[in-house]
Motif scaffolding. Structure first.
Motif, PDB file in Angstrom:
ATOM      1  N   GLN A 125      44.436  65.821  61.953  1.00 44.53           N
ATOM      2  CA  GLN A 125      43.319  66.627  61.467  1.00 44.53           C
ATOM      3  C   GLN A 125      43.152  66.366  59.983  1.00 44.53           C
ATOM      4  O   GLN A 125      44.133  66.358  59.240  1.00 44.53           O
ATOM      5  CB  GLN A 125      43.611  68.112  61.680  1.00 44.53           C
ATOM      6  CG  GLN A 125      43.587  68.562  63.109  1.00 44.53           C
ATOM      7  CD  GLN A 125      42.264  68.279  63.760  1.00 44.53           C
ATOM      8  OE1 GLN A 125      42.185  67.507  64.690  1.00 44.53           O
ATOM      9  NE2 GLN A 125      41.217  68.877  63.265  1.00 44.53           N
TER      10      GLN A 125
ATOM     11  N   ARG B 228      34.828  74.764  57.145  1.00 44.87           N
ATOM     12  CA  ARG B 228      34.050  74.961  58.370  1.00 44.87           C
ATOM     13  C   ARG B 228      33.540  76.389  58.391  1.00 44.87           C
ATOM     14  O   ARG B 228      34.124  77.269  57.769  1.00 44.87           O
ATOM     15  CB  ARG B 228      34.923  74.743  59.607  1.00 44.87           C
ATOM     16  CG  ARG B 228      35.579  73.403  59.732  1.00 44.87           C
ATOM     17  CD  ARG B 228      36.627  73.430  60.867  1.00 44.87           C
ATOM     18  NE  ARG B 228      37.361  72.196  60.977  1.00 44.87           N
ATOM     19  CZ  ARG B 228      38.462  71.907  60.272  1.00 44.87           C
ATOM     20  NH1 ARG B 228      38.963  72.774  59.416  1.00 44.87           N
ATOM     21  NH2 ARG B 228      39.067  70.753  60.436  1.00 44.87           N
TER      22      ARG B 228
ATOM     23  N   GLU C 227      32.785  77.294  63.783  1.00 41.75           N
ATOM     24  CA  GLU C 227      33.295  75.924  63.916  1.00 41.75           C
ATOM     25  C   GLU C 227      34.822  75.911  63.951  1.00 41.75           C
ATOM     26  O   GLU C 227      35.429  75.162  64.725  1.00 41.75           O
ATOM     27  CB  GLU C 227      32.797  75.047  62.758  1.00 41.75           C
ATOM     28  CG  GLU C 227      31.317  74.760  62.784  1.00 41.75           C
ATOM     29  CD  GLU C 227      30.813  74.129  61.492  1.00 41.75           C
ATOM     30  OE1 GLU C 227      29.787  73.425  61.577  1.00 41.75           O
ATOM     31  OE2 GLU C 227      31.414  74.336  60.412  1.00 41.75           O
TER      32      GLU C 227
ATOM     33  N   GLU D 267      36.795  74.476  67.165  1.00 40.37           N
ATOM     34  CA  GLU D 267      37.666  73.310  67.009  1.00 40.37           C
ATOM     35  C   GLU D 267      39.115  73.660  67.338  1.00 40.37           C
ATOM     36  O   GLU D 267      39.803  72.902  68.031  1.00 40.37           O
ATOM     37  CB  GLU D 267      37.563  72.750  65.588  1.00 40.37           C
ATOM     38  CG  GLU D 267      38.294  71.436  65.442  1.00 40.37           C
ATOM     39  CD  GLU D 267      37.934  70.688  64.175  1.00 40.37           C
ATOM     40  OE1 GLU D 267      38.678  69.754  63.847  1.00 40.37           O
ATOM     41  OE2 GLU D 267      36.933  71.020  63.513  1.00 40.37           O
TER      42      GLU D 267
ATOM     43  N   VAL E  37      43.684  73.491  61.370  1.00 44.65           N
ATOM     44  CA  VAL E  37      42.302  73.966  61.301  1.00 44.65           C
ATOM     45  C   VAL E  37      42.286  75.411  60.792  1.00 44.65           C
ATOM     46  O   VAL E  37      41.501  75.770  59.913  1.00 44.65           O
ATOM     47  CB  VAL E  37      41.615  73.840  62.677  1.00 44.65           C
ATOM     48  CG1 VAL E  37      40.253  74.529  62.690  1.00 44.65           C
ATOM     49  CG2 VAL E  37      41.473  72.367  63.057  1.00 44.65           C
TER      50      VAL E  37
END
Length: 168
Positions: A41, A47, A51, A55, A71
């Motif tokens: 990643q 984001r 999102e 994700e 993330v």
């Protein structure tokens, strides 16, 4: 790029920060140089919350909780101050699942419970039970139930099969 000034080689990124360039497996474990790994990643991606959740859920469903953690960590570091506790707790859940899938049952259970406590604390402080559509109550239950399972049932478990659902 390597750093040899200290007498040892260290992988560096383009900005000169230490960053291990070894490929990693789906659970984030380093593999030998030259081995086939999974795509990492990218770090520092900003984001939207939607999102981030989409994700992370895709990565969890694919059995890649370590990558989902990254993330969530991006959201934790770049998001609004009032949501940092939420994203940190979600990152802890993903790391707890990572450790459990790697066979580290004690660490996995501890991180799952820490993440559940973080969600409870954040939810109580904000009175928001479903921020960005995330069902915090169900996640807390998932984390505590999985922590109990992990403590009672070593060895490693399958990350994809045991992944949480972020949305109801």
């Amino acid at each position: 790029m390597s750093d040899v000034s200290s007498g040892r080689n260290r992988d560096r990124d383009e900005e000169g920060r230490a960053r291990n360039a070894r490929p990693r497996d789906g659970l984030g474990r380093p593999l030998p140089y030259g081995a086939e790994g999974v795509a990492r990643q990218p770090e520092g991606v900003v984001r939207t919350p939607e999102e981030t959740v989409a994700e992370a859920q895709a990565l969890l469903d694919a059995g890649r909780p370590f990558h989902a953690h990254e993330v969530f960590e991006d959201a934790w570091k770049s998001g609004p101050e009032e949501e940092r506790g939420l994203w940190r707790a979600l990152a802890q859940l993903a790391v707890g699942l990572t450790h459990a899938a790697r066979g580290n049952t004690a660490g996995g259970a501890r991180l799952l419970l820490r993440g559940a406590t973080g969600l409870t604390t954040w939810r109580g402080a904000t009175a928001r039970p479903t921020p960005h559509g995330i069902d915090l109550t169900s996640l807390e239950t998932w984390a505590t139930t999985l922590a109990e399972k992990v403590e009672k049932q070593p060895p490693a478990l399958d990350a994809a099969t045991n992944a949480p659902r972020l949305h109801p």
